[in-house]
Scaffold this active site. Structure first.
Site, PDB file in Angstrom:
ATOM      1  N   ASP A  16      -7.807  15.279  59.603  1.00 26.18           N
ATOM      2  CA  ASP A  16      -7.701  14.609  58.307  1.00 26.18           C
ATOM      3  C   ASP A  16      -7.413  13.125  58.546  1.00 26.18           C
ATOM      4  OD1 ASP A  16      -7.500  14.188  55.596  1.00 26.18           O
ATOM      5  OD2 ASP A  16      -5.725  15.428  55.307  1.00 26.18           O
ATOM      6  N   ASP A  35      -9.353  14.863  48.383  1.00 26.28           N
ATOM      7  CA  ASP A  35      -8.206  15.157  47.519  1.00 26.28           C
ATOM      8  C   ASP A  35      -8.596  15.148  46.049  1.00 26.28           C
ATOM      9  OD1 ASP A  35      -6.855  15.260  49.884  1.00 26.28           O
ATOM     10  OD2 ASP A  35      -5.920  13.303  49.685  1.00 26.28           O
ATOM     11  N   ASP A  57      -9.790   6.176  52.265  1.00 20.75           N
ATOM     12  CA  ASP A  57      -8.880   7.156  51.669  1.00 20.75           C
ATOM     13  C   ASP A  57      -8.594   6.700  50.241  1.00 20.75           C
ATOM     14  OD1 ASP A  57      -6.869   8.842  50.915  1.00 20.75           O
ATOM     15  OD2 ASP A  57      -5.485   8.315  52.530  1.00 20.75           O
TER      16      ASP A  57
END
Length: 927
Positions: free
Chosen positions: A512, A599, A255
């Protein structure tokens, strides 16, 4: 309990603000095995094959391999290994190598392969003093040089296509136990401290390594290759860069908050397949390994490769690519894909790892999302907004705030007190609801999921064997251990309607944070020395009794989406097709979920990167890819938003999504001109929805990418090898999104000059002869899209508020003629949501045009579907000699048709043929 604001601040503090904090993520020099292996560059390989041990059983050659101490005066064997070479159907080979007697079993990915590979015949041709030669039934030859060990793969023409270990970078670190010594002062036996072998540090985190060093490495050389592709997910170009002067490509699912562009850093997905392509051939390598992996690439045609290195290695030949894979653990397990064209290797890879199954039709339409639509009234308002402003949309998404304080499979009953009614209000308009379910489980007393997982021992364990406690959106969190089949089944059961109350067949799932993301973990993920379930073996104890997270990391998200997919199938006894979106990806993830690029930001560079990133994903099996339209972070002004909608309308997954702290940006919140342009972009998507659906049906059969780089269809045209700002949809549409700010025109490369290919502007039907670049004017209403001459495209021009309402609407068939005045295409029709197509309830038809006849015939005559769709219009572009009459025949009925010729652009329109799409038909032309 911490508030959302506190959690956000904690997240920002960990991740950094407004730009990626590189200090949170390792470089190769900080990753112990990468630094260690990258520095090892022996002049001659230590590995040698024992020719006396060679034997063939079935489709597999077995041989013993030894590591030799070449500095000793006599042949000293340091360690023994077993090599296996297997022939697999369709020109693929598998090379496996492991220790002959490993101290512990090594991990092999469990889910990447869709089935056991289908064997091919392997023939042992000859064996002499230093070589073994074998062939498969396809005419490929493999030559194994014994000492030093080297494996050469030959294409069908007899040329070397791939060489393994030519650069002597094969390394398999043998497993061993800690050394012990007697302390001189105390007389006690103590463990010898070997720096980096049994543990290493990164920032404040310590990684204990109970198995010690267990890394593997192999180099691959591709003669005649001009470019390399694959190994997503990264943000640089589709064609891979030479890494000798910087960091290797890293495959380690992470992430990465506010990730940066033009980078080889690891991102959310890590798919270890690499392709090397040149005008002579295309070859692929699938590195079957789920551990952290670094890949070095050297393209000898690059200007930054030192010329002396080129001369030394290639004899001055500049058309060659080398690659080196380095993984922290696992066995050496490599699939060699001997093309010989891009289509061949892409198909070979999906033959191994699977295809995206035919998705529910709505999932190919437009999705509206935000973190977060705050309550039922907000959802109703957005739902109504699309109708009020005449914009089609098929789903609305809910992010983490819909839950009861971040507890998944629950609802915030103050904000969402009537979930069933909310879903019904959407489905009444033909729309769906998609909700997020993340892998972190809130550690809260009374939360059923946490209580049951704790009681049953279903959580991943820390290095001490206790339930691992990490930090994510709910605060203190634990993570289900999906390597235990009972745990995967348990998660699947949570999707049942009686458990996830308020859901229905029209509620689909978004997974997610499944890298997994752990805010307080090393590199924002789970510690590598965490423990996972391992099926017990007799006498196994210590490190042999469990898998470490380091072994399975890149596969964790795949385990998660598999359990989700299965749960959604089971809730209706396998009747309906699920839709799942994932952020993490590994080889094989395409069998269960679509993926998005994570993102991103509302910046032009990220719009551009969405194209190259999804192209790389597509050739690595994941055709169902898109990016957050408009960018997740920041706010897109009108021009960027417009261009992003136009681009997104021609990418496989089409969703707008944004951060909780960004300004609201539903299309009608922009000015009237921008709203009109966004509406037009969405309507373009819906007009082509049956074309998209047909592409995905064909992908499910042939495994080829839906979104394709130009070199796939034009493998001999060197000018396209590095183009990644335009692409093909199937082999019929060429798309060049406007990716630059403030431009009034763009350059578009039209491939196919050797074959006299024609490209028709889809807006004007103007024909362009392929001859390299053209300059295309791009006012704000224009996205350059071209239909290839020789194709037939189905369209539905009566765009409604959702795709389900268009099922019975009529088709417009666009025929773009080639230089021979012919064209062909395909069309797939079914009910859009069930598996009844497996019972032959579908139509897969071929459309063919010649100057004398146009026909619509069923490819599978045993299949049928009672569609109410019909042909409203046929547009024939590029016609030079129009017919005088046209007569439709369907069954026993014949009808004379009306035609209109538009002389200015050579377009003939056949008006209202009225032919049903449920049965074959033909149109005869006379002159």
């Amino acid at each position: 309990m911490k508030t959302l604001r506190c959690l956000l601040l904690a997240f920002l503090a960990i991740h950094g603000s407004f730009a990626v904090d590189r200090n949170n993520f390792k470089t190769c020099a900080q990753s112990g095995f990468c630094k260690r292996l990258r520095e090892q560059k022996p002049e001659k390989s230590q590995y040698a094959l024992d020719l006396t041990s060679v034997m063939v059983q079935g489709n597999t050659l077995f041989a013993n391999v030894e590591t030799i101490d070449r500095e000793s005066e006599k042949r000293t064997v340091l360690h023994k290994y077993v090599l296996k070479l297997s022939a697999i159907q369709d020109g693929t080979f598998r090379v496996e190598m492991d220790e002959a007697e490993p101290l512990y079993p090594r991990y092999v990915p469990q889910l990447a392969l869709k089935d056991t590979p289908v064997p091919d015949k392997l023939n042992l041709v000859s064996k002499d003093d230093n070589r073994v030669i074998a062939t498969n039934s396809q005419g490929h030859k493999v030559v194994i040089t014994a000492d030093p060990l080297k494996v050469e793969f030959y294409d069908k023409s007899g040329d070397v296509a791939l060489v393994m270990n030519e650069n002597s970078q094969l390394i398999i670190e043998p497993l061993r136990k800690k050394r012990e010594a007697v302390d001189d002062e105390s007389g006690n036996v103590v463990e010898v401290d070997e720096e980096g072998t049994w543990g290493e540090n990164f920032k404040s985190h310590h990684d204990s390594k109970p198995r010690g060093n267990e890394a593997i490495s192999m180099d691959f050389s591709f003669p005649d290759a001009e470019q390399a592709y694959g190994i997503p997910e990264h943000t640089d170009k589709v064609n891979l860069a030479t890494t000798t002067s910087g960091e290797p490509y890293r495959l380690f699912n992470l992430d990465v908050f506010e990730f940066e562009l033009d980078s080889r850093m690891a991102l959310y997905a890590g798919i270890p397949v690499l392709y090397a392509h040149g005008t002579k051939r295309t070859v692929g390598v699938f590195w079957h390994n789920a551990a952290e992996t670094w890949v070095d690439v050297v393209n000898y045609a690059d200007s930054n490769v030192v010329s002396s290195l080129v001369n030394l290695v290639t004899g001055g030949q500049k058309q060659r690519v080398d690659a080196r894979f380095m993984s922290e653990s696992g066995v050496l397990d490599v699939f060699v894909l001997l093309g010989d064209k891009p289509k061949d290797v892409f198909r070979q890879y999906t033959a191994l790892t699977g295809v995206a199954p035919l998705p529910p039709k709505f999932s190919l339409a437009y999705h509206q999302s935000r973190w977060n639509y705050v309550d039922e009234a907000d959802v109703a308002s957005v739902n109504e907004g699309f109708d009020t402003h005449d914009i089609p949309a098929d789903s609305i998404w809910l992010d983490i705030e819909y839950t009861n304080t971040k507890k998944y499979f629950t609802w915030d009953l103050e904000k969402f007190p009537h979930p069933s009614e909310m879903v019904s209000n959407l489905t009444a308009k033909g729309r769906k609801l998609i909700v997020i379910i993340d892998p972190h489980i809130k550690r809260e007393a009374g939360y059923f999921l946490h209580e049951e997982a704790t009681e049953r021992g279903y959580y991943v364990k820390n290095k001490d064997g206790k339930d691992y406690d990490g930090w994510c959106w709910p605060g203190s969190s634990s993570y289900l251990d999906f390597l235990n089949p009972l745990v995967s089944q348990y998660l699947s059961e949570q999707y049942r309607y009686d458990k996830f109350v308020g859901t229905s067949k029209d509620v689909h799932i978004w997974n997610d944070m499944n890298e997994p993301s752990v805010f307080n973990g090393p590199e924002i993920t789970m510690p590598k020395d965490n423990r996972h379930y391992k099926e017990s073996e007799s006498g196994s104890e210590g490190p042999a009794a469990y898998w470490e997270h380091r072994h399975i990391h890149n596969e964790y998200g795949l385990y998660y989406i598999r359990a989700t997919h299965q749960g959604m199938l089971d809730r209706d006894n396998g009747k309906y097709r699920p839709f799942v979106l994932t952020r993490a990806g590994f080889a094989g993830s395409q069998r269960y979920a679509a993926i998005w690029t994570g993102d991103n930001m509302a910046e032009w560079g990220f719009l551009s990167a969405s194209v190259s990133m999804c192209l790389s994903m597509a050739i690595a099996g994941m055709s169902f890819c898109g990016s957050d339209v408009g960018g997740f972070f920041k706010y897109p002004e009108s021009e960027l938003m417009t261009r992003w909608y136009q681009a997104g309308a021609y990418q496989s997954f089409f969703r707008a999504h944004s951060h909780i702290e960004t300004k609201r940006r539903e299309p009608w919140l922009y000015d009237a001109d921008t709203l009109a342009l966004i509406r037009d972009a969405n309507r373009r998507r819906y007009a082509l929805l049956d074309f998209w659906y047909t592409l995905f049906f064909e992908h499910s059969r042939d495994g080829l990418p839906v979104m394709r780089p130009l070199f796939q269809e034009y493998p001999d045209e060197t000018a396209v090898f590095t183009i990644d700002n335009e692409y093909l949809l199937g082999d019929k549409l060429l798309v060049r999104p406007v990716l630059e700010q403030g431009v009034s025109s763009v350059k578009v490369y039209l491939p196919g000059s050797r074959t006299r290919t024609l490209w028709y502007d889809v807006d004007t039907y103007q024909a362009h002869q392929a001859n390299g670049y053209i300059n295309q004017e791009t006012p704000m209403s224009k996205i350059p899209v071209y239909q290839r001459g020789g194709t037939v495209l189905p369209r539905k021009e009566r765009v409604r508020r959702a795709s389900a309402l268009m099922a019975a609407d009529p088709y417009t068939l666009v025929v773009a003629l080639d230089a021979n005045n012919t064209a062909s295409g395909t069309l797939y029709i079914d009910d859009g949501e069930t598996y009844e197509y497996r019972n032959n309830k579908y139509i897969y038809a071929k459309l063919e045009y010649s100057p004398e006849i146009m026909s619509y015939t069923f490819i599978n005559e045993n299949a049928s579907y009672a569609t109410r769709s019909w042909v409203e219009r046929i547009v024939i572009a590029g016609i030079k000699a129009p017919p005088k009459t046209a007569k439709l025949t369907q069954g026993d009925k014949q009808t004379s048709l009306l035609m209109t010729l538009h002389k200015g652009n050579d377009v003939l329109v056949i008006r209202k043929p009225g032919a049903s799409m449920a049965k074959p038909w033909k149109i005869n032309f006379s002159y």
